[in-house]
Design an enzyme around this catalytic site. Structure first.
Site, PDB file in Angstrom:
ATOM      1  N   ARG A 140      22.290 -41.620  12.055  1.00  0.00           N
ATOM      2  CA  ARG A 140      21.699 -40.329  11.706  1.00  0.00           C
ATOM      3  C   ARG A 140      22.684 -39.165  11.827  1.00  0.00           C
ATOM      4  NH1 ARG A 140      16.106 -41.147  15.056  1.00  0.00           N
ATOM      5  NH2 ARG A 140      15.077 -42.568  13.579  1.00  0.00           N
TER       6      ARG A 140
ATOM      7  N   CYS B 299      10.789 -39.563  14.468  1.00  0.00           N
ATOM      8  CA  CYS B 299       9.422 -39.251  14.026  1.00  0.00           C
ATOM      9  C   CYS B 299       8.997 -37.825  14.378  1.00  0.00           C
ATOM     10  CB  CYS B 299       8.449 -40.268  14.606  1.00  0.00           C
ATOM     11  SG  CYS B 299       8.686 -40.647  16.356  1.00  0.00           S
TER      12      CYS B 299
ATOM     13  N   GLN C 223       3.029 -37.534  22.059  1.00  0.00           N
ATOM     14  CA  GLN C 223       3.413 -38.575  21.112  1.00  0.00           C
ATOM     15  C   GLN C 223       2.613 -39.862  21.318  1.00  0.00           C
ATOM     16  OE1 GLN C 223       8.016 -37.035  21.230  1.00  0.00           O
ATOM     17  NE2 GLN C 223       7.657 -39.067  20.405  1.00  0.00           N
TER      18      GLN C 223
ATOM     19  N   HIS D  69       1.576 -37.935  16.128  1.00  0.00           N
ATOM     20  CA  HIS D  69       2.328 -37.112  17.084  1.00  0.00           C
ATOM     21  C   HIS D  69       1.927 -35.649  16.902  1.00  0.00           C
ATOM     22  CE1 HIS D  69       4.524 -40.544  18.174  1.00  0.00           C
ATOM     23  NE2 HIS D  69       5.732 -40.259  17.724  1.00  0.00           N
TER      24      HIS D  69
ATOM     25  N   THR E 272       4.140 -43.292  12.217  1.00  0.00           N
ATOM     26  CA  THR E 272       4.743 -44.480  11.607  1.00  0.00           C
ATOM     27  C   THR E 272       4.728 -44.430  10.076  1.00  0.00           C
ATOM     28  OG1 THR E 272       2.712 -45.817  11.657  1.00  0.00           O
ATOM     29  CG2 THR E 272       4.151 -45.909  13.602  1.00  0.00           C
TER      30      THR E 272
END
Length: 338
Positions: free
Chosen positions: A109, A147, A173, A239, A317
């Site tokens: 990332r 996420c 979360q 979340h 997800t």
């Protein structure tokens, strides 16, 4: 048809990839990979399907392959749900071999040549793919963020023109973010866990790249500080974030910025009608009621108040993982990289 595969197809995010790709109008799901103990067996025999949607029977007899470069060599795209330690070298090998790797793993990332992409927020960052090609890579790696970072960055994008100076965020979360076997039931029932390993660091660092500017060769990151405090709560999916933003605007300007923001393009199969949904009710968004808006791809924002303070929430997800990665691949097709 574009032939695709899923790396790590039996886990929580892997199953979401399979769900989203099983009947995709652009992508043909051809290959599923998993661990050596699952390789060589039909997918329906090795996966413990735990999603709320029915098992896609058309994928059931697909023979699971080992997670190797050779097993996916004839594909156009692989979607990676691999653990970060495995993904680091394997994804690079696959990209070097000419594959487009759309990864949910954290390994690449922050690589300066790899897009950290939220399709509607920073689509111009796909220009880093050309940088990878210029450096000799036949394929490419494209990553989606953490996420909670996705929910935060989507909510901050409309406020960027209003001079953000500082951001603080506290997260609640869901347990699915830790994977199916990540947290024992006795640990999370009747409990809140005020620590998620490396989560706060990701939320402080990743938005700087996502919301930064691509200058043709690299990303110039944003400079305002982001402080995060992350908590695990006994919710299955969704979340929720409480966000405090210091900016050069008042609450009414912030509300208008949220309400008037729109994605820069439309028409991709996984793209929701609205990336952001703004609630006026004082008790929304809520995880159980609102996580599936836009088929799980919409980020909800509510409780916008002086400060500027607001609540953001999304399905971790889907929008926070597999759905964002599939949408990124659709963007690559739209932009001619596939």
């Amino acid at each position: 048809m574009i032939n695709v595969g899923v790396l790590g197809a039996t886990g929580a995010v892997g199953q979401r990839f399979v769900e989203l790709l099983a009947d995709h109008p652009w992508f043909h799901l051809q290959t599923l990979t998993a661990s050596e103990r699952s390789a060589g067996k039909p997918y329906e025999k090795v996966v413990n399907w735990r999603l709320e949607t029915p098992f896609p029977d058309e994928i059931g007899d697909c023979i699971v392959s080992p997670t190797t470069v050779e097993a996916v060599a004839d594909l156009d795209i692989v979607f990676s749900a691999l653990p970060a330690d495995i993904a680091r070298s394997l994804e690079a090998e696959m990209a070097d071999a000419g594959l487009i790797v759309c990864s949910n793993a954290s390994s690449h990332r922050m690589d300066p040549t790899v897009p950290l992409l939220i399709a509607e927020i920073n689509p111009d960052h796909t220009g880093l793919i050309d940088v990878q090609h210029d450096r000799g890579r036949d394929g490419c790696i494209v990553t989606n963020p953490n996420c909670s970072t996705i929910m935060l960055s989507c909510s901050l994008a409309p406020l960027l023109p209003h001079g953000i100076r500082d951001v603080k965020v506290a997260t609640l979360q869901a347990i699915s973010g830790a994977g199916f076997d990540g947290i024992p039931g006795m640990a999370i029932c009747d409990n809140v866990i005020p620590y998620i390993g490396s989560e706060e660091e990701k939320m402080s660092e990743e938005p700087r790249k996502i919301l930064g500017t691509f200058n043709g060769s690299e990303i110039e990151p944003i400079t305002f500080p982001i402080s995060a405090s992350c908590n695990r709560v006994p919710v299955i999916d969704g979340h929720m974030l409480s966000v405090w933003v210091e900016a050069e605007c008042g609450v009414e300007e912030a509300k208008k910025a949220f309400e008037n923001w729109a994605a820069p393009f439309s028409g991709l199969p996984t793209q929701p009608d609205k990336t952001l949904h703004i609630f006026s009710q004082p008790d929304r968004p809520q995880t159980r009621l609102d996580r599936n808006l836009g088929d799980g791809m919409t980020v909800s924002i509510g409780r916008i108040r002086e400060g500027i303070r607001y609540t953001a929430m999304g399905h971790n997800t889907i929008r926070g993982a597999a759905g964002s990665s599939v949408l990124n691949a659709e963007l690559l097709k739209k932009k001619g990289y596939i």
